[in-house]
Structures are given as C-alpha cells and as structure tokens.
Design an enzyme around this catalytic site. Structure first.
Site, PDB file in Angstrom:
ATOM      1  N   ARG A  36       0.854  -1.186   0.000  1.00  0.00           N
ATOM      2  CA  ARG A  36       0.000   0.000   0.000  1.00  0.00           C
ATOM      3  C   ARG A  36       0.891   1.237   0.000  1.00  0.00           C
ATOM      4  O   ARG A  36       1.767   1.377   0.857  1.00  0.00           O
ATOM      5  CB  ARG A  36      -0.910   0.053   1.239  1.00  0.00           C
ATOM      6  N   ARG A  63      -3.048  26.440  -9.748  1.00  0.00           N
ATOM      7  CA  ARG A  63      -2.736  25.152  -9.125  1.00  0.00           C
ATOM      8  C   ARG A  63      -1.667  24.466  -9.957  1.00  0.00           C
ATOM      9  O   ARG A  63      -1.937  23.941 -11.042  1.00  0.00           O
ATOM     10  CB  ARG A  63      -3.997  24.285  -9.015  1.00  0.00           C
ATOM     11  N   GLU A  91      -8.160  30.777   7.683  1.00  0.00           N
ATOM     12  CA  GLU A  91      -8.065  30.649   6.226  1.00  0.00           C
ATOM     13  C   GLU A  91      -9.025  31.590   5.511  1.00  0.00           C
ATOM     14  O   GLU A  91      -8.685  32.173   4.483  1.00  0.00           O
ATOM     15  CB  GLU A  91      -8.296  29.200   5.792  1.00  0.00           C
ATOM     16  N   GLU A  95      -7.366  34.328   3.016  1.00  0.00           N
ATOM     17  CA  GLU A  95      -7.590  34.210   1.582  1.00  0.00           C
ATOM     18  C   GLU A  95      -8.577  35.225   1.011  1.00  0.00           C
ATOM     19  O   GLU A  95      -8.435  35.623  -0.136  1.00  0.00           O
ATOM     20  CB  GLU A  95      -8.044  32.786   1.232  1.00  0.00           C
ATOM     21  N   PRO A 113      -9.343   8.521  -0.434  1.00  0.00           N
ATOM     22  CA  PRO A 113      -9.055   7.470   0.546  1.00  0.00           C
ATOM     23  C   PRO A 113      -8.334   6.246  -0.002  1.00  0.00           C
ATOM     24  O   PRO A 113      -7.878   5.416   0.775  1.00  0.00           O
ATOM     25  CB  PRO A 113     -10.436   7.106   1.084  1.00  0.00           C
ATOM     26  N   GLY A 114      -8.173   6.153  -1.301  1.00  0.00           N
ATOM     27  CA  GLY A 114      -7.440   5.030  -1.873  1.00  0.00           C
ATOM     28  C   GLY A 114      -5.942   5.099  -1.606  1.00  0.00           C
ATOM     29  O   GLY A 114      -5.258   4.085  -1.616  1.00  0.00           O
ATOM     30  N   GLU A 118      -5.962  12.327   4.044  1.00  0.00           N
ATOM     31  CA  GLU A 118      -6.461  13.689   4.234  1.00  0.00           C
ATOM     32  C   GLU A 118      -7.968  13.707   4.490  1.00  0.00           C
ATOM     33  O   GLU A 118      -8.746  13.106   3.755  1.00  0.00           O
ATOM     34  CB  GLU A 118      -6.173  14.563   3.008  1.00  0.00           C
ATOM     35  N   GLU A 137       2.756  34.138   1.892  1.00  0.00           N
ATOM     36  CA  GLU A 137       3.666  34.806   0.957  1.00  0.00           C
ATOM     37  C   GLU A 137       3.786  34.094  -0.390  1.00  0.00           C
ATOM     38  O   GLU A 137       4.138  34.717  -1.386  1.00  0.00           O
ATOM     39  CB  GLU A 137       5.045  35.002   1.585  1.00  0.00           C
ATOM     40  N   GLU A 139       1.159  32.605  -1.845  1.00  0.00           N
ATOM     41  CA  GLU A 139      -0.232  32.438  -2.263  1.00  0.00           C
ATOM     42  C   GLU A 139      -0.695  33.702  -2.994  1.00  0.00           C
ATOM     43  O   GLU A 139      -0.663  34.795  -2.433  1.00  0.00           O
ATOM     44  CB  GLU A 139      -1.084  32.219  -1.002  1.00  0.00           C
TER      45      GLU A 139
END
Length: 174
Positions: A36, A63, A91, A95, A113-114, A118, A137, A139
C-alpha cells in the site's frame, strides 16, 4: 466478512513540507500480504462563505499540479494543534479578507481514501465582515463574489471543478 487490513511494515519514501509518503506492507483479510502506498496529510478545512445577498465568495488561484487557474472555495491545511474552527476562521480571513461572525460546522470528507488520509472539514461562514486579506507569501489569489446561478452554470459547464468545493456546496445545501 472482516474487511480490515493489518499493517506489517512501513517505510518513509518522501518527507515534504505538507505530506509524507509511505510504502507499507499489509496483511489482507484473507491472510495474504499486499503493498500500500500511503500519503499522510495533516488535514484541512474548506469554507462556504455566504454573503447577506446570498452570493458566495470564491477564490481563483493557480494550481501547479494541474497547470491551471482554478476557481475554488477558500480552504487550507490545519496547523499543528489547531482546531478545525480556528483554521477555518484563519483561512477565510487570509484568503478572502472576510471575518465570519457565524461559523457552522457541516461535516467532513475523505478526499482520496485510496492512497491518502487527508480529511477536509467543511464550514459554512455567514454574517461576513470585510477586512484586509493576508494570504501566505507564496499564495496569489483573486477574490470573487458569485451568484448561486452563476456557480451552478460554471459547475455544469466545467468552469468550476474543484472536488472539495463542490462537495462543500453540497454539504451547505446548494
């Protein structure tokens, strides 16, 4: 039938600023052994900021992994020992420049989940007060106010495709 797997060994393959990647060996429910690959992440929050007029506050940002500018809801990772709500408030302000007088916890989601642990915690922010944004800084963001109709059209036409944001909108009843 028992579905759980038992970890037999774990080896760090990569240690980064945000994630750590492991190569694990597990014993399967039938007794066989399998490999895994696992990415460990500290967790995060996503916020659905709703203005008094019903519009939603979104951010646009580049991104790098997708080589694209995405429109998303404000979000970010948890700092060590930080509560989910504290992270959501931090946040949102960093942002978007908005402070929320009301922050409602809506639930959580497992992003991938594989291979990754997170968990993103979902909040709805209302009674927003505009202040000064203070992004990290590294972002760079454009903040936009968008109607629900515009948002639905963007989702339908592929212009808004960030999974955490779409799931958070679902949690919020949109």
């Amino acid at each position: 039938m028992k579905l759980t797997e038992r970890k037999l060994s774990s080896e760090i393959k990569y240690q980064g600023r945000i994630i750590t990647a492991y190569s694990d060996k597990v014993q399967l429910p039938d007794g066989n052994v399998a490999g895994r690959d696992v990415v460990r992440h500290p967790g995060a929050v996503v916020i659905v900021p709703v203005l008094e007029n019903g519009n939603i506050v979104v951010v646009e940002q580049y991104r790098y992994p997708l080589a694209a500018v995405l429109m998303e809801l404000p979000a970010g990772k948890l700092d060590a020992e930080e509560s989910f709500e504290r992270c959501a408030k931090r946040e949102l302000l960093e942002e978007t420049g908005y402070n929320a007088k009301k922050m409602e916890y809506l639930g959580k989601m497992a992003t991938t989940p594989g291979f990754c642990d997170e968990i993103i915690h979902v909040f709805k922010a209302t009674q927003l007060v505009k202040q000064e944004a203070c992004p990290d800084e590294d972002e760079f963001l454009n903040v936009r106010e968008i109607t629900l109709q515009e948002l639905r059209e963007l989702i339908k036409n592929g212009g808004f495709y960030d999974a955490k944001s779409i799931t958070a909108l679902f949690y919020a009843g949109y």
